[in-house]
Design a protein around this motif. Structure first.
Motif, PDB file in Angstrom:
ATOM      1  N   VAL A  30       0.868  -1.198   0.042  1.00  0.00           N
ATOM      2  CA  VAL A  30       0.037  -0.090  -0.022  1.00  0.00           C
ATOM      3  C   VAL A  30       0.854   1.290  -0.066  1.00  0.00           C
ATOM      4  CG1 VAL A  30      -2.034  -1.122   1.183  1.00  0.00           C
ATOM      5  CG2 VAL A  30      -0.161   0.089   2.590  1.00  0.00           C
ATOM      6  N   SER A  31       0.437   2.409  -0.306  1.00  0.00           N
ATOM      7  CA  SER A  31       0.994   3.761  -0.308  1.00  0.00           C
ATOM      8  C   SER A  31      -0.271   4.605   0.262  1.00  0.00           C
ATOM      9  CB  SER A  31       1.587   4.096  -1.809  1.00  0.00           C
ATOM     10  OG  SER A  31       0.287   4.430  -2.594  1.00  0.00           O
ATOM     11  N   PHE A  32       0.641   5.774   0.774  1.00  0.00           N
ATOM     12  CA  PHE A  32      -0.249   6.786   1.406  1.00  0.00           C
ATOM     13  C   PHE A  32      -0.066   8.234   0.625  1.00  0.00           C
ATOM     14  CE2 PHE A  32       0.634   3.715   4.825  1.00  0.00           C
ATOM     15  CZ  PHE A  32      -0.587   3.615   5.485  1.00  0.00           C
ATOM     16  N   PRO A  33      -0.626   8.386  -0.570  1.00  0.00           N
ATOM     17  CA  PRO A  33      -0.559   9.441  -1.322  1.00  0.00           C
ATOM     18  C   PRO A  33      -0.691  10.523  -0.358  1.00  0.00           C
ATOM     19  CG  PRO A  33      -1.792   7.972  -2.474  1.00  0.00           C
ATOM     20  CD  PRO A  33      -1.659   7.542  -0.987  1.00  0.00           C
ATOM     21  N   ARG A  34      -1.668  10.808   0.527  1.00  0.00           N
ATOM     22  CA  ARG A  34      -1.719  11.980   1.387  1.00  0.00           C
ATOM     23  C   ARG A  34      -1.059  12.232   2.538  1.00  0.00           C
ATOM     24  NH1 ARG A  34      -8.180  13.041   0.948  1.00  0.00           N
ATOM     25  NH2 ARG A  34      -8.498  12.843  -1.354  1.00  0.00           N
ATOM     26  N   GLY A  35       0.052  11.280   2.690  1.00  0.00           N
ATOM     27  CA  GLY A  35       0.790  11.352   3.824  1.00  0.00           C
ATOM     28  C   GLY A  35       0.689  10.214   4.752  1.00  0.00           C
ATOM     29  N   VAL A  36       1.837   9.593   5.427  1.00  0.00           N
ATOM     30  CA  VAL A  36       1.771   8.552   6.269  1.00  0.00           C
ATOM     31  C   VAL A  36       1.011   8.910   7.566  1.00  0.00           C
ATOM     32  CG1 VAL A  36       3.784   7.474   5.163  1.00  0.00           C
ATOM     33  CG2 VAL A  36       4.136   8.949   7.101  1.00  0.00           C
ATOM     34  N   PRO A  37       0.459   7.970   8.273  1.00  0.00           N
ATOM     35  CA  PRO A  37      -0.399   8.339   9.449  1.00  0.00           C
ATOM     36  C   PRO A  37       0.560   8.910  10.608  1.00  0.00           C
ATOM     37  CG  PRO A  37      -0.949   5.898   8.531  1.00  0.00           C
ATOM     38  CD  PRO A  37       0.214   6.566   7.757  1.00  0.00           C
ATOM     39  N   SER A  38       0.112   9.636  11.548  1.00  0.00           N
ATOM     40  CA  SER A  38       0.976  10.121  12.387  1.00  0.00           C
ATOM     41  C   SER A  38       1.835   9.123  13.331  1.00  0.00           C
ATOM     42  CB  SER A  38       0.375  11.019  13.232  1.00  0.00           C
ATOM     43  OG  SER A  38      -0.995  10.635  13.809  1.00  0.00           O
ATOM     44  N   SER A  39       0.995   8.092  13.610  1.00  0.00           N
ATOM     45  CA  SER A  39       1.630   7.040  14.283  1.00  0.00           C
ATOM     46  C   SER A  39       3.015   6.739  13.530  1.00  0.00           C
ATOM     47  CB  SER A  39       0.760   5.869  14.392  1.00  0.00           C
ATOM     48  OG  SER A  39       0.128   5.407  13.260  1.00  0.00           O
ATOM     49  N   VAL A  40       3.326   6.525  12.482  1.00  0.00           N
ATOM     50  CA  VAL A  40       4.381   5.946  11.707  1.00  0.00           C
ATOM     51  C   VAL A  40       5.338   6.868  11.999  1.00  0.00           C
ATOM     52  CG1 VAL A  40       5.276   5.425   9.573  1.00  0.00           C
ATOM     53  CG2 VAL A  40       2.885   4.702   9.834  1.00  0.00           C
ATOM     54  N   THR A  41       5.205   8.195  11.946  1.00  0.00           N
ATOM     55  CA  THR A  41       6.257   9.151  12.056  1.00  0.00           C
ATOM     56  C   THR A  41       6.602   9.320  13.603  1.00  0.00           C
ATOM     57  OG1 THR A  41       4.498  10.891  12.315  1.00  0.00           O
ATOM     58  CG2 THR A  41       5.173  10.628  10.163  1.00  0.00           C
ATOM     59  N   ARG A  42       5.736   9.254  14.440  1.00  0.00           N
ATOM     60  CA  ARG A  42       6.116   8.717  15.963  1.00  0.00           C
ATOM     61  C   ARG A  42       7.035   7.860  16.142  1.00  0.00           C
ATOM     62  NH1 ARG A  42       0.413   8.319  18.001  1.00  0.00           N
ATOM     63  NH2 ARG A  42       1.323   7.680  19.823  1.00  0.00           N
ATOM     64  N   ASP A  44       8.998   6.471  13.637  1.00  0.00           N
ATOM     65  CA  ASP A  44      10.533   6.884  13.382  1.00  0.00           C
ATOM     66  C   ASP A  44      11.082   7.847  14.402  1.00  0.00           C
ATOM     67  OD1 ASP A  44       9.787   5.381  11.367  1.00  0.00           O
ATOM     68  OD2 ASP A  44       9.040   7.354  10.099  1.00  0.00           O
ATOM     69  N   SER A  45      10.578   8.751  15.114  1.00  0.00           N
ATOM     70  CA  SER A  45      10.865   9.599  16.335  1.00  0.00           C
ATOM     71  C   SER A  45      11.414   8.917  17.467  1.00  0.00           C
ATOM     72  CB  SER A  45      10.191  10.846  16.377  1.00  0.00           C
ATOM     73  OG  SER A  45       8.750  10.389  16.992  1.00  0.00           O
ATOM     74  N   GLY A  46      11.289   7.586  17.710  1.00  0.00           N
ATOM     75  CA  GLY A  46      11.319   6.753  18.824  1.00  0.00           C
ATOM     76  C   GLY A  46      10.080   6.739  19.781  1.00  0.00           C
ATOM     77  N   ASP A  47       8.986   7.030  19.567  1.00  0.00           N
ATOM     78  CA  ASP A  47       7.817   6.858  20.508  1.00  0.00           C
ATOM     79  C   ASP A  47       7.262   5.358  20.241  1.00  0.00           C
ATOM     80  OD1 ASP A  47       5.531   6.949  21.895  1.00  0.00           O
ATOM     81  OD2 ASP A  47       4.649   8.654  20.905  1.00  0.00           O
ATOM     82  N   ALA A  48       7.600   4.480  21.327  1.00  0.00           N
ATOM     83  CA  ALA A  48       7.401   3.086  21.367  1.00  0.00           C
ATOM     84  C   ALA A  48       5.955   2.703  21.638  1.00  0.00           C
ATOM     85  CB  ALA A  48       8.080   2.175  22.606  1.00  0.00           C
ATOM     86  N   THR A  49       5.185   3.900  22.136  1.00  0.00           N
ATOM     87  CA  THR A  49       3.787   3.641  22.387  1.00  0.00           C
ATOM     88  C   THR A  49       2.970   3.899  20.999  1.00  0.00           C
ATOM     89  OG1 THR A  49       3.303   6.066  22.806  1.00  0.00           O
ATOM     90  CG2 THR A  49       3.978   4.678  24.512  1.00  0.00           C
ATOM     91  N   ALA A  50       3.523   4.459  19.957  1.00  0.00           N
ATOM     92  CA  ALA A  50       2.550   4.683  18.683  1.00  0.00           C
ATOM     93  C   ALA A  50       2.646   3.285  18.120  1.00  0.00           C
ATOM     94  CB  ALA A  50       3.722   5.695  17.863  1.00  0.00           C
ATOM     95  N   VAL A  51       3.082   2.408  18.432  1.00  0.00           N
ATOM     96  CA  VAL A  51       2.806   1.039  17.701  1.00  0.00           C
ATOM     97  C   VAL A  51       1.344   0.680  17.852  1.00  0.00           C
ATOM     98  CG1 VAL A  51       3.148  -1.478  17.744  1.00  0.00           C
ATOM     99  CG2 VAL A  51       5.090   0.069  18.070  1.00  0.00           C
ATOM    100  N   GLU A  52       0.785   0.740  19.247  1.00  0.00           N
ATOM    101  CA  GLU A  52      -0.797   0.727  19.492  1.00  0.00           C
ATOM    102  C   GLU A  52      -1.661   1.601  18.592  1.00  0.00           C
ATOM    103  OE1 GLU A  52      -1.235   1.247  23.561  1.00  0.00           O
ATOM    104  OE2 GLU A  52       0.352  -0.297  24.308  1.00  0.00           O
ATOM    105  N   ASP A  53      -1.282   2.612  18.011  1.00  0.00           N
ATOM    106  CA  ASP A  53      -2.168   3.454  17.290  1.00  0.00           C
ATOM    107  C   ASP A  53      -2.027   3.136  15.740  1.00  0.00           C
ATOM    108  OD1 ASP A  53      -2.912   4.605  19.635  1.00  0.00           O
ATOM    109  OD2 ASP A  53      -1.158   6.066  19.747  1.00  0.00           O
ATOM    110  N   LEU A  54      -1.092   2.203  15.491  1.00  0.00           N
ATOM    111  CA  LEU A  54      -1.045   2.098  13.991  1.00  0.00           C
ATOM    112  C   LEU A  54      -2.251   1.718  13.292  1.00  0.00           C
ATOM    113  CD1 LEU A  54       2.404   0.043  13.746  1.00  0.00           C
ATOM    114  CD2 LEU A  54       1.927   2.717  12.986  1.00  0.00           C
TER     115      LEU A  54
END
Length: 458
Positions: A30-42, A44-54
């Motif tokens: 899949v691709s996200f033409p309008r930008g990846v979800p914020s949980s993915v960017t979180r 990448d920035s080291g936020d381990a809790t973001a996995v639950e929000d994917l």
């Protein structure tokens, strides 16, 4: 100082393994033409809790009775994501993706085709918190929607918000039980007025909803616009020049345009010092049918000008498209037969990339049992093909988007003059017939489409 010798390069042999298609186990890309979800960017920035929000996704058949086609649906806390593919071997961008897995220990590179024959599912994103409302002929509050075109899941949603919904949005932002009563605060009347008029202090979802609600959508205009987009090439209603309204490269698509461009560049390079007829013969060939309209058009192009290369490429793509049209005309049933996609394209006698694009634009795949039987061209798709051919001819005639006569092209297309005039007028062109019978066409900006034709009263 001791000189250090550069490290020696080490060559490693890797065995490449290509996995055959397996619809049950092929990975979905899949691709996200309008930008990846914020949980993915979180993440990448080291936020381990973001996995639950994917976002979580579900894959299902597009049609329960067919093995082809797939629908992808997913959601997270804020958005929903949807995409589908008919399973024709590529998506709208003609990609064919593989997932590559490299094993360092075994030194193998395993290439696994993505689901639906290498499709990349481009996800459409929608915000959960914003649901547009429609007030055409009703005062329903919340969730009212109207679909453009013929309706169904594929239509674009046009929204109109009712007066009562506006009140509900204002109450939600300023008058809930958990907020201070506006009437009990000194001077708050001015604050309220400022907030309503300038939309300050209103939530983003409510503000967007109120802005969209101002734009009233006429159902007839919506249906007309939807029908127009199905028949015409992509157009820019905000273009500031006639040459920017329609784009030949977008019509052809990246792969087909790239192939046609390389052929033209190679011919012009080899025949740089030759006379005019040489490079035209090299481009169109000396055997087989050569449309007089294309030959005349190419002879009118001054190859010393900067715009010559682009015009020649458009004319060449038009020539290939005409060969596709001839193939359809020779078969009264409107069927391009073949045992496979490649077999169908080879019978067109045009480059593979161009054939793939033309089949995608103007045909519907015909499926008979387990064997591939070809592609069908409906009456509506023939009309769509005619509009594309006529517009390409005008584009190839120069940046002014003006031609003195389309008569010869109509003869080559075996298209009735009156029908050609109707097609171009529907595309926003001004079409006139002079005293000698020549039909001229021109395009101007701003782009204006004619009103819908009304049937005669019986």
């Amino acid at each position: 100082m001791k000189h250090q010798s550069p490290q020696k390069k080490r060559t490693v042999s890797i065995r490449v393994e290509v996995t055959p298609n397996n619809p049950e186990y092929d990975p979905v890309v899949v691709s996200f033409p309008r930008g990846v979800p914020s949980s993915v960017t979180r993440i990448d920035s080291g936020d381990a809790t973001a996995v639950e929000d994917l976002p979580r996704f579900i894959s299902s058949k597009l049609d329960a009775s067919s093995s082809r086609g797939r629908r992808i649906a997913g959601q997270d806390d804020t958005c929903t994501y949807t995409a589908s593919a008919a399973g024709r071997g590529h998506d709208g961008r003609l990609t064919k993706a593989y997932v590559c897995i490299y094993d360092k220990k075994k030194r193998t590179l395993r290439m696994v085709p993505a689901a639906e024959k290498g499709t990349v599912f481009a996800l459409e994103q929608a915000v959960k918190a914003y649901t547009p409302n429609v007030a055409h002929g009703s005062m329903l509050i919340g969730g009212g929607q109207t679909q453009q075109g013929n309706g169904g899941e594929g239509g674009n949603v046009k929204s109109v918000i009712s007066a009562s919904d506006r009140v509900a949005m204002l109450v939600d932002s300023f008058g809930s039980a958990n907020k201070v009563n506006i009437h009990s605060v000194v001077g708050s009347g001015a604050v309220m007025l400022k907030s309503v008029t300038k939309q300050e202090g209103i939530s983003i979802e409510n503000k967007k909803g109120m802005e969209d609600g101002i734009k009233m959508a006429n159902p007839n205009d919506v249906a007309q616009e939807q029908a127009r987009k199905k028949m015409l090439p992509h157009y820019d209603v905000n273009a500031d020049a006639p040459a920017k309204v329609y784009d030949a490269q977008k019509i052809a698509g990246d792969a087909a345009w790239g192939k046609a461009s390389r052929i033209v560049d190679r011919v012009l390079e080899k025949n740089a010092e030759s006379v005019e007829s040489d490079w035209i013969d090299a481009l169109l060939g000396t055997k087989g049918h050569r449309p007089q309209s294309i030959e005349t058009l190419l002879k009118s192009i001054d190859i010393s000008k900067k715009s010559a290369s682009y015009r020649i490429k458009v004319a060449f793509f038009l020539y290939l498209s005409l060969k596709f049209q001839y193939k359809i005309q020779r078969n009264n049933r409107g069927i391009i037969e073949g045992t496979s996609l490649d077999d169908c394209i080879s019978g067109l006698h045009i480059p593979h990339e161009v054939g793939l694009r033309l089949l995608e634009l103007f045909t519907t795949e015909a499926i008979g049992g387990k064997e591939h039987t070809g592609y069908i061209v409906s009456k509506q798709q023939r009309h769509k093909l005619n509009s594309h051919l006529l517009i390409l001819y005008v584009i190839a005639s120069g940046k002014k988007m003006k031609v003195p006569s389309i008569n010869q092209l109509c003869k080559d297309m075996k298209l009735d003059d009156k029908e050609a005039m109707l097609v171009l007028r529907a595309a926003g062109f001004v079409v006139k017939k002079n005293g000698t019978g020549d039909i001229g066409a021109s395009l101007s900006v701003p782009l204006t489409f004619p009103p819908p034709m009304r049937g005669k009263r019986s």
